[in-house]
Write a protein that holds these residues in place. Structure first.
Motif, PDB file in Angstrom:
ATOM      1  N   GLY A 187      33.870  34.733  46.475  1.00  0.00           N
ATOM      2  CA  GLY A 187      32.488  34.518  46.030  1.00  0.00           C
ATOM      3  C   GLY A 187      32.022  33.104  46.335  1.00  0.00           C
ATOM      4  N   ASN A 188      30.918  32.709  45.672  1.00  0.00           N
ATOM      5  CA  ASN A 188      30.319  31.391  45.909  1.00  0.00           C
ATOM      6  C   ASN A 188      31.280  30.249  45.630  1.00  0.00           C
ATOM      7  N   THR A 243      41.340  38.225  49.583  1.00  0.00           N
ATOM      8  CA  THR A 243      39.998  38.817  49.467  1.00  0.00           C
ATOM      9  C   THR A 243      40.140  40.329  49.432  1.00  0.00           C
ATOM     10  N   THR A 251      34.863  37.129  39.273  1.00  0.00           N
ATOM     11  CA  THR A 251      34.003  37.299  38.096  1.00  0.00           C
ATOM     12  C   THR A 251      34.854  37.292  36.829  1.00  0.00           C
ATOM     13  N   LYS A 257      25.369  30.668  47.855  1.00  0.00           N
ATOM     14  CA  LYS A 257      26.097  30.598  49.115  1.00  0.00           C
ATOM     15  C   LYS A 257      25.317  29.893  50.208  1.00  0.00           C
TER      16      LYS A 257
END
Lengths: 249, 249
Positions: free
Chosen positions: B10-11, B33, B63, B110
């Motif tokens: 993620g970001n 990933t 998350t 991002k």
């Protein structure tokens, strides 16, 4: 070249004087001060109204309560007279002259240099013909010039209370919570700066993040349990509710 | 050289990876990933837990709800495993490993490049010996590194809700008032920026201005008359009261 007489020696008067020094379109030909001030050349300072000379624009930059009296004391009629206050209406100025407002929307302190070109100037004139004069004066020192009526200026002041005065108070609450938990408040500075910067590219509705907008009730009730101060709890609840009530456009 | 395995795409994972590329003190030797990601070299990406290799630190950047499961799935014991979440406690991580938190206090997107060196990193470890490792890792990418316990991080999150999420909502109210009165909200940007900048040199108590702190009841009641929206009126009253209740130190 617009010839200007400045009345006042406070923060706004001083910063305006400095800004006008950098443009060839405006010449400050006289500054009226109660007492001799070091912020202006002594050669152009006068301290009594009967010394005032003819000019294109008289700019009254004194405290709100003194504007009416100073405007009455100008010993001329049918001249263009403007004040620089965000909270006073145009009609506090004496009716014997053509009235206007030249309001720089920023907080000033004498010690801190300001870049006038970034400061929005909110303009209003009683007569349409006068607008071009103060607009030319405004554009010579700032990139952001906006026509704002007395009613709009009132609204703008309320908006500024929310977006600046109340915002600062929320910083204050944030800093209290940090201090009580031995966290340096400065750790939040990058996030605070980014929050202020974001609204220049996103609308505040688009920029809204956090538990309220996510309707993350678990986190919200954890936070309410955490807050012991009755006042902080109330503010948390009211603002959370208010965020959740915003109608998405 | 600290060898790191990054879990997540993620970001935060992406920005961390980029930041670590610029230091010689940390080497990202593997990125876990779910699916092939274009943000990391394909040569170091793996997609199944049994491909994970030994490392000095495993950074879980997923998350909140997935942290526990990912930490359980790491096929090693007694390794240093940290997450990057501001809202999760250290103990959501599986107890089979040495646990820690490596939390960058900033909002990431991002598309926008971030200067990691300005982002505060909030660190916590279960065992004192591990602190030096993640501190070294943190100092290699940021100037602002702070030890923050799980309890403190909870307080910090509440402080950030007040100083950022709620602040943005006050911007929103300011923008509504401007729009309803045909004033471009952008006219307030310089004042908003200055309000955010001021608290780096003044405390919020010192920086407080406006009708509430001046106890300018005349302006306050004018503003309350002006506000038609019940909700905005309530916020105005509560925050005015709260500003007036602040005890000067």
């Amino acid at each position: 070249m617009i010839q200007v007489v400045l009345l006042g020696s406070g923060n706004v008067a001083t910063h305006l004087y400095q800004a006008f020094q950098k443009t060839s379109e405006v010449e400050v030909i006289q500054v009226f001060t109660r007492n001799q001030s070091l912020d202006f050349p002594s050669t152009i300072q006068v301290h009594s109204y009967n010394q005032l000379i003819p000019a294109d624009v008289y700019i009254i930059s004194v405290t709100d309560l003194a504007i009416a009296e100073v405007s009455k004391s100008i010993p001329f009629e049918n001249q263009l007279v403007v004040h620089t206050s965000g909270t006073s209406a145009l009609d506090v100025l004496d009716t014997k002259n053509r009235r206007g407002v030249f309001y720089p929307l920023q907080t000033f302190s004498k010690v801190k240099k300001v870049d006038f070109s970034e400061i929005p100037l909110c303009l209003e004139t009683e007569f349409e013909e006068d607008y071009a004069i103060i607009e030319k004066m405004a554009l010579s020192i700032s990139k952001v010039v906006q026509s704002v009526s007395s009613d709009q200026r009132k609204a703008l002041h309320v908006a500024a209370v929310f977006s600046c005065n109340f915002v600062n108070h929320l910083y204050q609450i944030g800093s209290e919570i940090c201090e009580e938990n031995n966290i340096p408040f400065s750790i939040l500075f990058p996030l605070i700066k980014e929050t202020a910067a974001k609204i220049e590219t996103l609308t505040p509705i688009e920029a809204q993040t956090g538990p309220a907008i996510r309707r993350d009730e678990k986190t919200i009730s954890k936070h309410l349990d955490f807050l012991q101060d009755k006042n902080q709890k109330e503010i948390y609840q009211l603002l959370t509710q208010s965020i959740q009530n915003v109608k998405k456009l």
